[in-house]
Design a protein around this motif. Sequence first.
Motif, PDB file in Angstrom:
ATOM      1  N   PHE A 109       0.809  -1.222   0.000  1.00 57.82           N
ATOM      2  CA  PHE A 109       0.000   0.000   0.000  1.00 57.82           C
ATOM      3  C   PHE A 109       0.844   1.275   0.000  1.00 57.82           C
ATOM      4  CE2 PHE A 109      -3.504  -2.382   2.612  1.00 57.82           C
ATOM      5  CZ  PHE A 109      -3.751  -3.196   1.524  1.00 57.82           C
ATOM      6  N   LEU A 110       1.970   1.236   0.714  1.00 59.89           N
ATOM      7  CA  LEU A 110       2.748   2.468   0.872  1.00 59.89           C
ATOM      8  C   LEU A 110       3.646   2.702  -0.341  1.00 59.89           C
ATOM      9  CD1 LEU A 110       3.918   2.144   4.585  1.00 59.89           C
ATOM     10  CD2 LEU A 110       2.221   3.736   3.692  1.00 59.89           C
ATOM     11  N   PRO A 111       3.893   3.947  -0.687  1.00 63.05           N
ATOM     12  CA  PRO A 111       4.848   4.219  -1.765  1.00 63.05           C
ATOM     13  C   PRO A 111       6.241   3.684  -1.406  1.00 63.05           C
ATOM     14  CG  PRO A 111       3.809   6.248  -0.965  1.00 63.05           C
ATOM     15  CD  PRO A 111       3.315   5.160  -0.114  1.00 63.05           C
ATOM     16  N   ALA A 112       6.972   3.223  -2.428  1.00 65.27           N
ATOM     17  CA  ALA A 112       8.253   2.563  -2.162  1.00 65.27           C
ATOM     18  C   ALA A 112       9.265   3.476  -1.486  1.00 65.27           C
ATOM     19  CB  ALA A 112       8.827   2.015  -3.460  1.00 65.27           C
ATOM     20  N   ASN A 113       9.137   4.768  -1.713  1.00 62.01           N
ATOM     21  CA  ASN A 113      10.154   5.663  -1.138  1.00 62.01           C
ATOM     22  C   ASN A 113       9.747   6.237   0.211  1.00 62.01           C
ATOM     23  OD1 ASN A 113       8.118   7.229  -1.960  1.00 62.01           O
ATOM     24  ND2 ASN A 113       9.332   8.556  -3.324  1.00 62.01           N
ATOM     25  N   ASP A 114       8.604   5.778   0.751  1.00 63.19           N
ATOM     26  CA  ASP A 114       8.131   6.329   2.021  1.00 63.19           C
ATOM     27  C   ASP A 114       8.869   5.650   3.179  1.00 63.19           C
ATOM     28  OD1 ASP A 114       6.805   7.413   4.092  1.00 63.19           O
ATOM     29  OD2 ASP A 114       4.802   6.751   3.507  1.00 63.19           O
ATOM     30  N   GLN A 115      10.179   5.967   3.273  1.00 65.14           N
ATOM     31  CA  GLN A 115      10.986   5.295   4.293  1.00 65.14           C
ATOM     32  C   GLN A 115      10.513   5.614   5.707  1.00 65.14           C
ATOM     33  OE1 GLN A 115      13.452   2.906   4.244  1.00 65.14           O
ATOM     34  NE2 GLN A 115      12.703   2.693   2.155  1.00 65.14           N
ATOM     35  N   GLU A 116       9.997   6.794   5.909  1.00 64.55           N
ATOM     36  CA  GLU A 116       9.620   7.199   7.264  1.00 64.55           C
ATOM     37  C   GLU A 116       8.549   6.276   7.831  1.00 64.55           C
ATOM     38  OE1 GLU A 116       7.527  10.867   7.690  1.00 64.55           O
ATOM     39  OE2 GLU A 116       7.266  10.387   9.800  1.00 64.55           O
ATOM     40  N   ASN A 117       7.478   6.110   7.051  1.00 67.18           N
ATOM     41  CA  ASN A 117       6.400   5.252   7.530  1.00 67.18           C
ATOM     42  C   ASN A 117       6.815   3.798   7.614  1.00 67.18           C
ATOM     43  OD1 ASN A 117       4.256   6.940   8.173  1.00 67.18           O
ATOM     44  ND2 ASN A 117       3.858   7.303   5.992  1.00 67.18           N
ATOM     45  N   ARG A 118       7.585   3.358   6.645  1.00 66.70           N
ATOM     46  CA  ARG A 118       8.023   1.961   6.657  1.00 66.70           C
ATOM     47  C   ARG A 118       8.840   1.661   7.907  1.00 66.70           C
ATOM     48  NH1 ARG A 118       8.058  -0.849   1.766  1.00 66.70           N
ATOM     49  NH2 ARG A 118       6.725   0.210   0.264  1.00 66.70           N
ATOM     50  N   LYS A 119       9.765   2.563   8.209  1.00 66.81           N
ATOM     51  CA  LYS A 119      10.597   2.353   9.400  1.00 66.81           C
ATOM     52  C   LYS A 119       9.745   2.402  10.658  1.00 66.81           C
ATOM     53  CE  LYS A 119      15.177   3.539   7.899  1.00 66.81           C
ATOM     54  NZ  LYS A 119      15.890   4.674   7.378  1.00 66.81           N
ATOM     55  N   TYR A 120       8.798   3.343  10.654  1.00 67.19           N
ATOM     56  CA  TYR A 120       7.934   3.497  11.820  1.00 67.19           C
ATOM     57  C   TYR A 120       7.181   2.207  12.096  1.00 67.19           C
ATOM     58  CZ  TYR A 120       4.094   5.106  14.738  1.00 67.19           C
ATOM     59  OH  TYR A 120       3.192   5.243  15.747  1.00 67.19           O
ATOM     60  N   PHE A 121       6.528   1.659  11.063  1.00 67.77           N
ATOM     61  CA  PHE A 121       5.729   0.455  11.290  1.00 67.77           C
ATOM     62  C   PHE A 121       6.607  -0.744  11.649  1.00 67.77           C
ATOM     63  CE2 PHE A 121       2.359   2.686   8.836  1.00 67.77           C
ATOM     64  CZ  PHE A 121       1.404   2.642   9.830  1.00 67.77           C
ATOM     65  N   ALA A 122       7.749  -0.875  10.983  1.00 72.95           N
ATOM     66  CA  ALA A 122       8.630  -1.997  11.318  1.00 72.95           C
ATOM     67  C   ALA A 122       9.023  -1.932  12.789  1.00 72.95           C
ATOM     68  CB  ALA A 122       9.866  -1.967  10.427  1.00 72.95           C
ATOM     69  N   ALA A 123       9.343  -0.719  13.258  1.00 78.76           N
ATOM     70  CA  ALA A 123       9.754  -0.571  14.653  1.00 78.76           C
ATOM     71  C   ALA A 123       8.593  -0.844  15.600  1.00 78.76           C
ATOM     72  CB  ALA A 123      10.290   0.837  14.881  1.00 78.76           C
ATOM     73  N   MET A 124       7.418  -0.312  15.260  1.00 81.98           N
ATOM     74  CA  MET A 124       6.285  -0.452  16.176  1.00 81.98           C
ATOM     75  C   MET A 124       5.815  -1.894  16.292  1.00 81.98           C
ATOM     76  SD  MET A 124       5.509   2.334  17.603  1.00 81.98           S
ATOM     77  CE  MET A 124       3.817   2.699  17.983  1.00 81.98           C
ATOM     78  N   ILE A 125       5.850  -2.613  15.167  1.00 88.72           N
ATOM     79  CA  ILE A 125       5.425  -4.016  15.216  1.00 88.72           C
ATOM     80  C   ILE A 125       6.363  -4.809  16.117  1.00 88.72           C
ATOM     81  CG2 ILE A 125       5.315  -6.104  13.816  1.00 88.72           C
ATOM     82  CD1 ILE A 125       4.075  -4.377  11.604  1.00 88.72           C
ATOM     83  N   ALA A 126       7.661  -4.587  15.944  1.00 90.21           N
ATOM     84  CA  ALA A 126       8.622  -5.268  16.805  1.00 90.21           C
ATOM     85  C   ALA A 126       8.405  -4.859  18.261  1.00 90.21           C
ATOM     86  CB  ALA A 126      10.032  -4.937  16.373  1.00 90.21           C
ATOM     87  N   ASN A 127       8.181  -3.575  18.494  1.00 85.48           N
ATOM     88  CA  ASN A 127       7.951  -3.106  19.859  1.00 85.48           C
ATOM     89  C   ASN A 127       6.748  -3.779  20.495  1.00 85.48           C
ATOM     90  OD1 ASN A 127      10.057  -1.388  19.728  1.00 85.48           O
ATOM     91  ND2 ASN A 127       8.850   0.479  19.516  1.00 85.48           N
ATOM     92  N   HIS A 128       5.690  -3.906  19.704  1.00 91.14           N
ATOM     93  CA  HIS A 128       4.481  -4.524  20.255  1.00 91.14           C
ATOM     94  C   HIS A 128       4.765  -5.940  20.729  1.00 91.14           C
ATOM     95  CE1 HIS A 128       0.569  -6.634  20.118  1.00 91.14           C
ATOM     96  NE2 HIS A 128       0.115  -5.512  20.634  1.00 91.14           N
ATOM     97  N   SER A 129       5.459  -6.739  19.902  1.00 87.28           N
ATOM     98  CA  SER A 129       5.665  -8.123  20.326  1.00 87.28           C
ATOM     99  C   SER A 129       6.672  -8.222  21.465  1.00 87.28           C
ATOM    100  CB  SER A 129       6.062  -9.000  19.142  1.00 87.28           C
ATOM    101  OG  SER A 129       7.134  -8.428  18.479  1.00 87.28           O
ATOM    102  N   TYR A 130       7.731  -7.418  21.416  1.00 81.05           N
ATOM    103  CA  TYR A 130       8.677  -7.445  22.528  1.00 81.05           C
ATOM    104  C   TYR A 130       8.033  -6.993  23.827  1.00 81.05           C
ATOM    105  CZ  TYR A 130      12.986  -8.594  20.049  1.00 81.05           C
ATOM    106  OH  TYR A 130      13.957  -9.249  19.364  1.00 81.05           O
TER     107      TYR A 130
END
Lengths: 304, 300
Positions: A109-130
Motif C-alpha cells: 500500500f505504501l509508496p516505495a520511497n516512504d521510508q519514514e512510515n516503513r521504518k515506523y511500522f517496522a519498529a512499532m510491530i517489533a515493539n508490540h511483540s517485545y
Amino acid sequence: MNDPKLKNREKSVWFSVLFDFHRTKTLKRLLVSMLLVGAYAFVVDYIESEMLHIDFRPPSYVYSMLGIVLGILLVFRTNTAYDRWWEGRKLLSKLGYNWKNVALKLNAFLPANDQENRKYFAAMIANHSYSLKESLRNGVKKHELVEAEPGMLDNLDKIYHVPNYFAAGICNRFNELYKRGVITDMQFLELSKHIDDASEVVSSCERIHTSPIPFSYAIHLKKFLFAFVLILPFGFIHDLGYWCILIVMLIFYAMVGLDVIGEEIEDPFGQDENDLPFDAICKSLKKSVNEILIQPTVNEFVKA
Amino acid sequence: MKSRLKDTIWFLDLRHAFRTPTWKALALSMVLISAYYLALYFLVNHFINFEFEIPGFVIYSLGYVIAILFYFRLNNSYYRWNDGNKAMAQLRALNESFVMKARTYLGGDEEELKFLATMVKNHYRALRDLVRGFQNPKNLIEPRPGYSSKMEGSQHLATRLTSLLVQRVNALYNDGKLTRIQFLDLSRIIHKNTEIVSTCEALQDSPPPKTYIFHIRGFILAYAAMIPFGFMGHFEAWVLLFLVVFFYFYAGLEMVSDEMEDPFGFDENDIPVAQLTDLVEKRIDAITSPYPPQYERPKT
C-alpha cells in the motif's frame, strides 16, 4: 526461521535420560519431598519390623482401585496443562502472522520511497511483540525496544499497559494515513482489522498467564496423591524389607513428577527451559518485518 | 491475579488442602456414608456372618468404568470453565480495541470518547452481573445525568447497552464524525460483543443434563455401598478408614467437576469476573487518558 534458537529439538540418545535427568526442574522441586517420603517409609518399616510386627497387609486391589482413578487424574492434569502450553504457542504464531500480514499489506500500500512510515511500522510491530513478551513477565525492557519516534520511550514506566500503547500508536498512524489519503478507505479497513486480532492475542496470552487450573481440582489431585503415598509402604514392607524405601521414593517421583510437570508447563511464557521460545519468536518476527518493509528489492518485481 | 500452587517443596502445597468448598459440600454425605459403613462393620463382626464375598474382578471392572466416566465428566466441566474464561478474555480484547479505535477516529473529541468508553465499561459490568444471575442498573456508571433512568425496567441490560452503543455509533456516522469505513470497522466489533454475551449466557443457564449427573452420582453411591462386600473375609478397622477416604476422593472428584462446570460465581474456583471488570476499566482508562505529550504527533 533461520534462528538457531528455534530449533531446539535435540536428537539425543534415548537412554541419555539416565545421565540428564538430574538437571530437570522436576527433580529440584521434588527432592525434599522425596527425602521426606523416604524417611516416612523408613519409619514405618522400622516400627513394623523392629517393634510391632503387626503383619498388616492390605490386599493389592486396594492399590489398584486408587491407582486407576489417580492415573486418569494425572493424565487429565498433564493433558490440560499441555493444552494451555500449545495454545500459548498457537497464539504466538497468530501474533507473528498477524503482524507479518500487516507488514505485507503495508509494503504493497505504501509508496516505495516512504521510508519514514516503513521504518515506523517496522519498529512499532517489533515493539508490540517485545513489549507483550515482557508484560507477561511483569516488566518492560527498554533496550529491546526501538524508538520509532523521538521521545516515544521516555515515559514508558508511567504507561499502564505497554503493548496497548504501541497498538494504539499503530492504529493512530493507520488512521492518519487514511485521512491524508495515502491509503484508500478499503486499504484502511483491511489494515484496521488486524488491530483487533492483536488485541485478542494479548488478552488471550494474559488469560493463560493469569488463570491457573481451578484451585479445587489442583488441590484434590494433590490430596489424592498424598493419601496414595501414605498407604504405599504397607504394600511392600513384608516382601521387600528396607528396599521398600527406594521403591516408594521411585513411585512418588514418577507420579508426583507428572503433577509438577503439569504446573510447570501450564504457564508457558516464562524464561526457563520448558517455556516457549518467545525471545526467538520476537527476534524472527522483527527480522522478517524489517525485510518485508525496509529492504527495497522486494518491490522490484511489481513495478507496472 | 491468582497465585499458582507452586511451593519450592511439593509437600507444602498441601497446607491449602482444606480451603476448598469441596470439603464442606461433602461433609454431610461423608457422615452418612460413614454411618453406613460403621453399621455394616458391627453387623458383620458381631451379628451376621456373611457367607459371600464379592470377587475382586467385579470391583475392578466397575472401578474402570467409573474412572472413564470421571474422565469425561472432568473434561466437559473443565472445558466449560475454559470457554467461560476465553469468552471473558475475548470481550476484554474487543472492548480495548473498540476504545482504542474510537479514540483515534474521533480525533480529540474528549467528551464523546468518554461517553463511548463508559458505555463499554458498563457493558462489561452488565455482563458481570448477568453471568452471576442478576441485573442491577445501579451498578452501572452514569456518564450523563438521567442516563440510568433509561435502564430501569430493562429485561436484558447487556442488550440494552449494546443497542445504545449501536445507536450512538450510528449517530456519529450520520453526523459525519465517523467516515463510512470507520463506522464499518466499529460496528463489526459491536456485533462480536453480542456473540460473546450469548456464549456466556449459554454457560450460565444450561448446566449439563440432570440425568447424566444423577447417573454418575448414583453409580458412585452404588459402588461405594458395594465395596465393603469385597472385604467380607477380613472386615477390620483399617478397612473402615480406607472406605471413607476412598469415598471422599471419588465423590470429591465429582464435586470438583460440579464446581468447574459453572464458571461464573463467587468461590475460589470461579473465573474472577469482578477482578476482570476492574482490569477492563483500568485498561480503558489507560487508553482514553492522553499519552505522554511527545508521543502525540503534530496534526498535519
